[in-house]
Design a protein around this motif. Structure first.
Motif, PDB file in Angstrom:
ATOM      1  N   GLU A 108      15.718 -45.461 -29.805  1.00 38.82           N
ATOM      2  CA  GLU A 108      15.954 -44.085 -28.824  1.00 38.82           C
ATOM      3  C   GLU A 108      14.619 -43.863 -27.420  1.00 38.82           C
ATOM      4  OE1 GLU A 108      16.869 -43.266 -31.604  1.00 38.82           O
ATOM      5  OE2 GLU A 108      18.999 -43.202 -32.061  1.00 38.82           O
ATOM      6  N   ASN A 109      13.403 -44.198 -28.436  1.00 39.85           N
ATOM      7  CA  ASN A 109      12.722 -43.409 -28.060  1.00 39.85           C
ATOM      8  C   ASN A 109      12.018 -45.064 -27.355  1.00 39.85           C
ATOM      9  OD1 ASN A 109      12.172 -40.928 -29.034  1.00 39.85           O
ATOM     10  ND2 ASN A 109      10.967 -41.411 -30.185  1.00 39.85           N
TER      11      ASN A 109
ATOM     12  N   LEU B 241      13.675 -45.341 -24.317  1.00 41.32           N
ATOM     13  CA  LEU B 241      13.506 -43.903 -22.832  1.00 41.32           C
ATOM     14  C   LEU B 241      12.353 -44.698 -22.299  1.00 41.32           C
ATOM     15  CD1 LEU B 241      14.366 -41.476 -22.218  1.00 41.32           C
ATOM     16  CD2 LEU B 241      13.503 -40.011 -23.979  1.00 41.32           C
TER      17      LEU B 241
ATOM     18  N   ASP C  29      12.607 -45.331 -18.514  1.00 43.54           N
ATOM     19  CA  ASP C  29      11.705 -44.214 -17.624  1.00 43.54           C
ATOM     20  C   ASP C  29      11.118 -45.099 -16.845  1.00 43.54           C
ATOM     21  OD1 ASP C  29      10.424 -41.768 -16.880  1.00 43.54           O
ATOM     22  OD2 ASP C  29       8.852 -42.868 -18.075  1.00 43.54           O
TER      23      ASP C  29
ATOM     24  N   LYS D  48      22.132 -44.822 -31.384  1.00 48.31           N
ATOM     25  CA  LYS D  48      22.500 -43.430 -30.537  1.00 48.31           C
ATOM     26  C   LYS D  48      22.261 -42.096 -30.663  1.00 48.31           C
ATOM     27  CE  LYS D  48      27.152 -44.150 -32.942  1.00 48.31           C
ATOM     28  NZ  LYS D  48      28.525 -43.803 -33.922  1.00 48.31           N
ATOM     29  N   ALA D  49      22.176 -41.405 -29.784  1.00 46.73           N
ATOM     30  CA  ALA D  49      21.227 -40.317 -29.092  1.00 46.73           C
ATOM     31  C   ALA D  49      21.771 -38.545 -30.471  1.00 46.73           C
ATOM     32  CB  ALA D  49      21.412 -39.440 -28.178  1.00 46.73           C
TER      33      ALA D  49
ATOM     34  N   ASP E 131      22.792 -35.865 -32.152  1.00 49.89           N
ATOM     35  CA  ASP E 131      23.826 -34.366 -31.544  1.00 49.89           C
ATOM     36  C   ASP E 131      22.024 -32.856 -32.159  1.00 49.89           C
ATOM     37  OD1 ASP E 131      25.976 -35.001 -30.911  1.00 49.89           O
ATOM     38  OD2 ASP E 131      26.668 -34.276 -33.001  1.00 49.89           O
ATOM     39  N   ASP E 132      21.484 -33.013 -32.676  1.00 51.34           N
ATOM     40  CA  ASP E 132      20.486 -31.644 -32.439  1.00 51.34           C
ATOM     41  C   ASP E 132      19.773 -31.807 -31.963  1.00 51.34           C
ATOM     42  OD1 ASP E 132      19.182 -34.173 -34.444  1.00 51.34           O
ATOM     43  OD2 ASP E 132      18.708 -33.890 -35.556  1.00 51.34           O
ATOM     44  N   LYS E 133      19.094 -33.276 -31.055  1.00 53.29           N
ATOM     45  CA  LYS E 133      18.058 -33.534 -30.181  1.00 53.29           C
ATOM     46  C   LYS E 133      18.762 -33.151 -28.784  1.00 53.29           C
ATOM     47  CE  LYS E 133      13.987 -36.056 -29.658  1.00 53.29           C
ATOM     48  NZ  LYS E 133      13.349 -37.268 -30.900  1.00 53.29           N
ATOM     49  N   TYR E 134      19.903 -33.805 -29.087  1.00 49.83           N
ATOM     50  CA  TYR E 134      20.473 -35.068 -27.375  1.00 49.83           C
ATOM     51  C   TYR E 134      22.042 -34.233 -27.277  1.00 49.83           C
ATOM     52  CZ  TYR E 134      16.617 -38.100 -27.396  1.00 49.83           C
ATOM     53  OH  TYR E 134      15.851 -38.656 -27.553  1.00 49.83           O
TER      54      TYR E 134
ATOM     55  N   PHE F 172      22.378 -33.198 -22.985  1.00 49.84           N
ATOM     56  CA  PHE F 172      22.887 -34.422 -22.090  1.00 49.84           C
ATOM     57  C   PHE F 172      23.913 -34.884 -22.445  1.00 49.84           C
ATOM     58  CE2 PHE F 172      18.111 -34.231 -23.201  1.00 49.84           C
ATOM     59  CZ  PHE F 172      17.154 -33.695 -21.987  1.00 49.84           C
ATOM     60  N   LYS F 173      24.886 -34.386 -24.089  1.00 48.36           N
ATOM     61  CA  LYS F 173      26.171 -35.773 -23.838  1.00 48.36           C
ATOM     62  C   LYS F 173      26.691 -34.331 -22.807  1.00 48.36           C
ATOM     63  CE  LYS F 173      24.936 -37.780 -28.691  1.00 48.36           C
ATOM     64  NZ  LYS F 173      25.533 -37.403 -29.619  1.00 48.36           N
TER      65      LYS F 173
END
Length: 163
Positions: free
Chosen positions: A62-63, A66, A70, A101-102, A104-107, A110-111
């Protein structure tokens, strides 16, 4: 001695018959739309080349994605970013058996914002003006009130969960 038509899953010791493995391979290849397969492959190739140039070859996360998006957000429109994300995500699944997959605890926020923006056909300003007071929880249904903005008319949409 038995023939080697049984594979072992990477998750554990369960055996998987060869026919199932072949069906999985066919199904995975079918994930890509036939008409735009070349576009998917080109988007993936660009991403892999960018990863090579930035010393993150094979470290698709994911990073990394990103950072890639970006950098490209300075030259691509949001619709292009979204299309390329979708294509690269599909190709990572097909080529590397990797589903980005992003978490849930972090994103999760946003979702939620993305879902509300898409389902409610919201403008950027409308999403920014919303608060928890604009959402009514009726158990298995959420009623979302989108505050008035450019059109000076508020509107509603509902999100219904399956029971």
């Amino acid at each position: 001695m038995m023939s080697s038509n049984i594979n072992y899953s990477p998750e554990g010791n369960e055996s998987i018959p060869q026919e199932i493995e072949e069906a999985v391979t066919r199904a995975t290849l079918d994930l890509l739309p036939t008409k735009s397969k070349k576009q998917y492959e080109l988007a993936y190739k660009r991403f892999v080349e960018w990863c090579d140039r930035n010393n993150v070859a094979g470290k698709y996360s994911e990073n990394v994605m990103l950072a890639y998006f970006d950098q490209n957000s300075k030259i691509w429109k949001s619709s292009t970013l979204w299309a390329h994300f979708s294509m690269i995500k599909g190709m990572l699944n097909v080529e590397n058996n990797q589903d980005i997959k992003a978490l849930d605890d972090k994103y999760l926020m946003f979702k939620v914002v993305a879902v509300m923006g898409i389902l409610g056909a919201c403008r950027r300003e409308e999403l920014c003006q919303m608060s928890l007071n604009n959402i009514e929880d009726l158990g298995n249904t959420l009623v979302v009130n989108i505050p008035d903005s450019k059109t000076r008319v508020s509107r509603n949409f509902t999100v219904i969960t399956e029971t």
